[in-house]
Structure formats: structure tokens, C-alpha cells
Design an enzyme around this catalytic site. Structure first.
Site, short mmCIF file in Angstrom:
data_model
loop_
_atom_site.label_atom_id
_atom_site.label_comp_id
_atom_site.label_asym_id
_atom_site.label_seq_id
_atom_site.Cartn_x
_atom_site.Cartn_y
_atom_site.Cartn_z
N TYR A 47 0.85 -1.19 0.00
CA TYR A 47 0.00 0.00 0.00
C TYR A 47 0.89 1.25 0.00
CZ TYR A 47 -3.90 -3.12 1.33
OH TYR A 47 -4.84 -4.12 1.38
N LEU A 97 -17.83 -1.65 0.71
CA LEU A 97 -18.65 -0.66 0.01
C LEU A 97 -18.30 -0.62 -1.49
CD1 LEU A 97 -18.57 2.25 2.65
CD2 LEU A 97 -20.33 0.49 2.31
N1 LIG Z 1 -6.52 -8.11 0.53
C1 LIG Z 1 -6.78 -7.35 -0.50
O1 LIG Z 1 -6.46 -7.69 -1.64
C2 LIG Z 1 -7.46 -6.03 -0.29
C3 LIG Z 1 -7.89 -5.27 -1.37
C4 LIG Z 1 -8.53 -4.06 -1.13
C5 LIG Z 1 -8.72 -3.63 0.17
N2 LIG Z 1 -8.26 -4.38 1.23
C6 LIG Z 1 -8.44 -3.93 2.64
O2 LIG Z 1 -9.78 -3.60 2.87
C7 LIG Z 1 -9.88 -2.26 3.33
C8 LIG Z 1 -11.18 -1.65 2.90
O3 LIG Z 1 -11.24 -1.64 1.47
P1 LIG Z 1 -11.82 -0.37 0.74
O4 LIG Z 1 -11.09 0.86 1.18
O5 LIG Z 1 -11.89 -0.67 -0.70
O6 LIG Z 1 -13.30 -0.34 1.40
P2 LIG Z 1 -14.66 0.29 0.89
O7 LIG Z 1 -15.48 0.46 2.12
O8 LIG Z 1 -15.25 -0.52 -0.20
O9 LIG Z 1 -14.27 1.71 0.27
C9 LIG Z 1 -13.75 2.72 1.11
C10 LIG Z 1 -13.79 4.06 0.38
O10 LIG Z 1 -15.15 4.43 0.11
C11 LIG Z 1 -15.34 5.81 0.41
N3 LIG Z 1 -16.22 5.86 1.60
C12 LIG Z 1 -16.16 5.10 2.72
N4 LIG Z 1 -17.15 5.40 3.58
C13 LIG Z 1 -17.86 6.38 2.98
C14 LIG Z 1 -19.02 7.08 3.36
N5 LIG Z 1 -19.64 6.83 4.51
N6 LIG Z 1 -19.50 8.03 2.52
C15 LIG Z 1 -18.89 8.29 1.33
N7 LIG Z 1 -17.78 7.64 0.91
C16 LIG Z 1 -17.27 6.68 1.73
C17 LIG Z 1 -13.96 6.38 0.69
O11 LIG Z 1 -13.34 6.75 -0.54
P3 LIG Z 1 -13.29 8.27 -1.11
O12 LIG Z 1 -13.77 9.19 -0.03
O13 LIG Z 1 -11.88 8.49 -1.48
O14 LIG Z 1 -14.17 8.26 -2.31
C18 LIG Z 1 -13.24 5.18 1.25
O15 LIG Z 1 -11.83 5.27 1.18
C19 LIG Z 1 -8.61 -1.60 2.76
O16 LIG Z 1 -8.24 -0.45 3.45
C20 LIG Z 1 -7.61 -2.70 2.93
O17 LIG Z 1 -7.17 -2.73 4.28
C21 LIG Z 1 -7.64 -5.56 1.01
#
Ligand SMILES: NC(=O)c1ccc[n+]([C@@H]2O[C@H](COP(=O)([O-])OP(=O)(O)OC[C@H]3O[C@@H](n4cnc5c(N)ncnc54)[C@H](OP(=O)(O)O)[C@@H]3O)[C@@H](O)[C@H]2O)c1
Length: 327
Positions: free
Chosen positions: A54, A212
Site C-alpha cells: 500500500y 462498500l
Molecule cells: N486483501 C486485498 O487484496 C485487499 C484489497 C482491497 C482492500 N483491502 C483492505 O480492505 C480495506 C477496505 O477496502 P476499501 O477501502 O476498498 O473499502 P470500501 O469500504 O469498499 O471503500 C472505502 C472508500 O469508500 C469511500 N467511503 C467510505 N465510507 C464512505 C461514506 N460513509 N461516505 C462516502 N464515501 C465513503 C472512501 O473513498 P473516497 O472518499 O476516497 O471516495 C473510502 O476510502 C482496505 O483499506 C484494505 O485494508 C484488502
């Protein structure tokens, strides 16, 4: 906040956790990371997810500095990191789970996180070029050296995971105990079908990612790509197709109407929906600002409001019919 066992391990993780992919370093500096982690911790989060890849190591540096600022008792939180892609491009530095890479990986991560050990280490993808036996031994040895406590996989096939478990059992090594797969309302196939026997027969844990769908399930992309969103970031153009998919957007709009009829946000409903699945150990949330953390943490109150009737209405919108749980 409730705490769930990480699979059959004795470790308890908060049902909502907090990860740093995309955000830490590129959107969130040390001060903002400190605020977001504090808001999550205050809501009961005890698990913080990271990976060496990351922001090419910078995400671990930011989390390490934030942990220093926060000064929490080490026993009160769980930290993870992951290895596979590496930080450089040499033959033993990238796309491998060989013994050399894994040992060098853990040493680098501990330095960047400023920690003596991490709680969880993941093989971030499967490596078809390294014998699974070599990877299992290396993860076992890292744990025996006290540099990590539990190990797991991320996006491995069920067959690869069973092979790793069987090798570990044969040699009395530390077994992998958890997967880190994508799981959300729009991506369900692998979690609800391929992995079901892993949960049932092996008690495998699951720390699920992108609950999300990278923000799509907040409704923020309903009218195009907002300037301050993940989709607008340089380097994430590959996600545009995902954020503009007409079929997905139709579902999101209908889900948003349903959620607002019940008095919660679509993000809270989408997170609570993941928590309804008993095979989920923890839902890793992500946020680029502290208000999002606060909104998302309230999803724990929505879980019991997702009655069978509401779940059926959600299912009708999603219209992709898999069962809700493994039974
Ligand atoms: N193992 C793997 O291959 C893998 C892959 C991906 C992720 N992960 C892990 O999973 C975690 C979560 O994944 P993700 O960040 O993709 O989760 P997600 O919940 O799908 O997306 C999070 C993003 O959505 C937006 N967001 C979140 N809450 C919000 C709200 N209440 N209102 C409006 N926008 C909102 C923000 O982006 P913006 O504000 O920038 O638009 C935030 O950074 C990562 O941090 C990582 O630790 C692992």
C-alpha cells in the site's frame, strides 16, 4: 461493537475494522490517519489492516507514526500486513511468496510500522511459482520467531488454501487461519460458494475487503465521478468501469431509496448486510475522512434492523439469488 473469533483461532477481532488501502499517504496524512484511527478505536475497533505494497510502504509508515501518536496499549489492538507484490522489481523482490521474500518482507514491515511484531500476516495473493510447502514453512518460521502471531491468505483459491492447511497439519506447523477476500453486495460468488466448505469444515476466518465496493455502495457515484473521490485519484483509472457500470448503479439507487426509507444510509446498510453473514469475522472498512469513519461505525446498530423482510427486499434488488449464509 461486538467481537468475533477470527475463525477457529482464539483471537477476537472487532466486527468492523479499519484498513489503509488507497487512503494512507495518498489521501490521508499522519494527522488525519491519527484522527481516523482514533475515531474507529473509540467506536470499539481493535483491528487495523495494512500491506507492505500500500502506497509502496508509505501506508505502513503513516500507520506506524499514527500508532506512536496514539500511544495505545499494544495488547489493545491487532495489526496486520501482507506480502506478495513487494516494493522492488528484482527476481526475488516481486510477485513471489518464496522464503527469502517473506523474511525480507516482515523485516521491512516491522521497521516501517515501528513494531516488534504484527498480529496477522497475509500472503496477499497465491504464487503459483513457489511450492506451497515453502511458503507454509516460511510463515510458520516467522511466527516461531515471534515476528507475527497468526497467518492467512488473501484471494487464494479454496484448493490452494486446503493444500496449505494439509501441509501444515502434516508437519505440525502453524496453519493459516484466515482469508482476506472481497465481499460486498455486488461481489458475492467466491465468498458464498467457493469458500463455504472452508468455513464449515476448517473453521477458516474471513477479514473481508471493499465492503462498500470501493465507495460505489455509498451512492456517491450515482451522478458521475465526484472530484474528491477514489475514482478521481491518479492511478485509479482502472476502477472507472466499475464506478460507471449502469447495472450496478441502478441497484445502488434502489438500495439507497430503501435505506433512506428505513432511516439509515446506504453505506450503513451495506456494511450491516456483510455483518449478517456469520462466516464474516470482520468487515474491513476504509475511509478518506473522519466523518466517513463515524458514519460507517454506526452500521453496527443497523444489523438488527435488517430483518428477514428487509433482507428479502435487498435480495430482490440485487437479484443475484445466492443464499445469505453457509447453512
Ligand atoms: N486483501 C486485498 O487484496 C485487499 C484489497 C482491497 C482492500 N483491502 C483492505 O480492505 C480495506 C477496505 O477496502 P476499501 O477501502 O476498498 O473499502 P470500501 O469500504 O469498499 O471503500 C472505502 C472508500 O469508500 C469511500 N467511503 C467510505 N465510507 C464512505 C461514506 N460513509 N461516505 C462516502 N464515501 C465513503 C472512501 O473513498 P473516497 O472518499 O476516497 O471516495 C473510502 O476510502 C482496505 O483499506 C484494505 O485494508 C484488502
Amino acid at each position: 461493537m461486538d467481537y468475533r473469533h477470527l475463525g477457529r483461532s482464539g483471537l477476537k477481532v472487532s466486527e468492523l475494522s479499519f484498513g489503509s488501502w488507497v487512503t494512507f499517504h495518498d489521501q490521508v496524512d499522519v494527522a488525519a490517519a491519527t484522527d481516523c484511527m482514533a475515531a474507529a478505536y473509540d467506536a470499539g475497533v481493535n483491528f487495523f489492516d495494512n500491506a507492505e505494497v500500500y502506497a509502496r510502504g508509505k501506508s505502513e509508515e503513516v500507520m506506524g507514526a499514527a500508532l506512536k501518536n496514539l500511544g495505545w496499549r499494544r495488547s489493545s489492538y491487532v495489526i496486520s500486513t501482507k506480502f506478495f507484490w513487494g516494493l522492488y522489481y528484482g527476481p526475488n523482490e516481486s510477485h513471489t511468496l518464496n522464503r527469502k521474500r517473506l523474511f525480507e518482507g516482515i523485516h521491512g514491515s516491522l521497521e516501517r510500522l515501528q513494531l516488534d511484531y504484527v498480529d496477522l500476516i497475509f500472503c496477499h495473493r497465491a504464487d503459483p511459482t513457489t511450492p506451497i510447502e515453502e511458503t507454509v514453512w516460511a510463515m510458520h518460521n516467522i511466527i516461531e520467531q515471534g515476528k507475527a502471531l497468526y497467518w492467512g491468505t488473501s484471494e487464494w483459491s479454496a484448493g490452494e488454501i486446503v493444500a496449505a492447511i494439509e501441509i501444515a497439519e502434516r508437519h505440525h506447523l502453524h496453519k493459516p487461519v484466515m482469508e482476506q477476500p472481497q465481499y460486498n453486495m455486488l461481489t458475492r460468488e467466491r465468498f458464498e460458494k467457493e469458500y463455504v466448505r472452508l468455513f464449515k469444515d476448517y473453521g477458516y476466518g474471513a477479514t473481508i475487503w471493499s465492503p462498500l465496493a470501493s465507495g460505489l455502495l455509498t451512492g456517491k457515484y450515482n451522478n458521475g465521478i465526484p472530484a474528491n473521490s477514489r475514482a478521481a485519484l491518479k492511478g485509479y483509472e482502472w476502477l472507472h468501469e466499475h464506478f460507471t457500470n449502469p447495472d450496478a448503479l441502478l441497484k445502488v439507487k434502489a438500495l439507497q431509496t430503501l435505506a433512506s426509507d428505513f432511516g439509515y444510509t446506504i453505506a450503513q446498510m451495506a456494511l450491516a448486510w456483510c455483518l449478517k453473514n456469520p462466516n464474516v469475522s470482520t468487515v474491513i472498512t476504509g475511509a478518506s475522512r473522519v466523518e466517513q469513519v463515524r458514519e460507517n461505525m454506526k452500521a453496527v446498530d443497523v444489523v438488527e434492523r435488517l430483518t428477514p423482510d428487509v433482507l428479502a427486499q435487498i435480495e430482490a434488488i440485487l437479484d443475484n439469488k445466492p443464499k445469505m449464509d453457509a447453512d
